[in-house]
Design an enzyme around this catalytic site. Structure first.
Site, PDB file in Angstrom:
ATOM      1  N   SER A   1       0.851  -1.193   0.000  1.00 41.39           N
ATOM      2  CA  SER A   1       0.000   0.000   0.000  1.00 41.39           C
ATOM      3  C   SER A   1       0.882   1.236   0.000  1.00 41.39           C
ATOM      4  O   SER A   1       2.051   1.186   0.400  1.00 41.39           O
ATOM      5  CB  SER A   1      -0.889   0.007   1.248  1.00 41.39           C
ATOM      6  OG  SER A   1      -1.571   1.235   1.387  1.00 41.39           O
TER       7      SER A   1
ATOM      8  N   TYR B   1      -2.075  -0.894  10.608  1.00 38.65           N
ATOM      9  CA  TYR B   1      -2.107  -1.157   9.170  1.00 38.65           C
ATOM     10  C   TYR B   1      -0.875  -0.574   8.475  1.00 38.65           C
ATOM     11  O   TYR B   1      -0.190  -1.269   7.711  1.00 38.65           O
ATOM     12  CB  TYR B   1      -3.381  -0.571   8.574  1.00 38.65           C
ATOM     13  CG  TYR B   1      -3.524  -0.766   7.082  1.00 38.65           C
ATOM     14  CD1 TYR B   1      -3.925  -1.998   6.562  1.00 38.65           C
ATOM     15  CD2 TYR B   1      -3.267   0.277   6.198  1.00 38.65           C
ATOM     16  CE1 TYR B   1      -4.060  -2.179   5.203  1.00 38.65           C
ATOM     17  CE2 TYR B   1      -3.397   0.097   4.834  1.00 38.65           C
ATOM     18  CZ  TYR B   1      -3.806  -1.126   4.334  1.00 38.65           C
ATOM     19  OH  TYR B   1      -3.925  -1.296   2.971  1.00 38.65           O
TER      20      TYR B   1
END
Length: 304
Positions: free
Chosen positions: A172, A185
């Site tokens: 990501s 995350y």
């Protein structure tokens, strides 16, 4: 003055790499064939994993689909079969190392040797540090990072033996910059990016140049996992756009895929500006490092 001169030394390198990258934009790299390749995709029961499976099905690959959601994985498998692919679906908990290893043995026995591994499974919890429960933090790392180790250890040896294969890490943009209320995350995605980079270097050191690596680093995607996601790195992306660029990146063997591509430069700017330092002599060194990183980025990350 010394650090200022070091900065100037990196500028020609940055210009050369950028021009090389722009030139290659007009000379696209040939896409490799994946017909008949055994492709394993984790987290294939929904979102990016599901759409990626559909695209490999269209390319006549043999698919191995893993997901913890039985209903989701069966739906994905059914559509892939409709598209003409041979499909093997397994219910696998990617937070469980032993489940990964036992499922990998089944795949080898029932299907064959995986030659393209797409580590896509992921989880996310949106809350501040103190509201995030300890088991949620543990599961974030188990799925988003540790599972990459276990799947790669299971399937990479044959790839190395044959000097042929591809390891895909779905990370990501949050693996390059911090986002509030996504501490676990972001940390896990930083680790995933590090896993990709270190694995790439290790394969090169072992002279296994036929085993390729790709890391996907998109901005937040409209898959419903994160509500009202917002960053300074660009607009929220649609899954179809991301999968299209992911497939192209795999087939052209790109090492790093930023979506949008401007993220690689925006993260450098953000890191530099966030320091809020004046350009005095003692602070030229961090700036030099950022300029060097930008030059390498232009060469390694955005070159098709």
């Amino acid at each position: 003055m010394k650090f200022f001169l070091q900065c100037l030394q990196f500028l020609p390198l940055l210009i050369i790499f950028t021009l090389e990258s722009l030139l290659k934009l007009f000379i696209p790299k040939k896409r490799k064939s994946v017909t008949g390749e055994i492709v394993l995709i984790t987290g294939a029961g929904h979102g990016i994993g599901r759409l990626t499976a559909y695209e490999f099905a269209k390319l006549k690959s043999k698919l191995v689909l893993w997901d913890i959601n039985k209903h989701g994985i069966e739906d994905t498998a059914a559509e892939c079969r409709r598209l003409g692919a041979k499909v093997h679906a397994f219910v696998v908990d990617c937070s469980n190392r032993e489940d990964i290893y036992s499922s990998a043995k089944k795949v080898k026995a029932e299907v064959g040797d995986v030659s393209i591994l797409v580590n896509n499974a992921g989880v996310v919890y949106t809350s501040d540090l103190f509201a995030t429960q300890d088991p949620q933090i543990e599961k974030t790392f188990e799925v988003n990072v540790l599972a990459h180790f276990w799947t790669t250890k299971a399937f990479l040896p044959v790839m190395m033996k044959n000097n042929h294969g591809h390891i895909v890490t779905v990370a990501s943009a949050a693996g390059h910059t911090g986002v509030p209320f996504l501490l676990a995350y972001c940390s896990s995605k930083f680790a995933a990016v590090g896993f990709h980079k270190a694995l790439t270097e290790e394969l090169a050191a072992l002279e296994r140049t036929g085993v390729k690596t790709t890391c996907l680093c998109p901005n937040f995607i409209n898959t419903g996992f994160i509500k009202n996601a917002s960053t300074a790195l660009g607009p929220i992306l649609e899954p179809e756009e991301v999968v299209d660029k992911l497939l192209n990146g795999i087939l052209t063997e790109q090492k790093m895929i930023f979506i949008p591509s401007s993220i690689c430069f925006l993260t450098v700017v953000e890191n530099t500006v966030s320091r809020k330092r004046q350009p005095n002599a003692e602070n030229w060194e961090p700036l030099c490092i950022h300029l060097w990183w930008t030059a390498v980025t232009a060469k390694t990350f955005i070159t098709p």
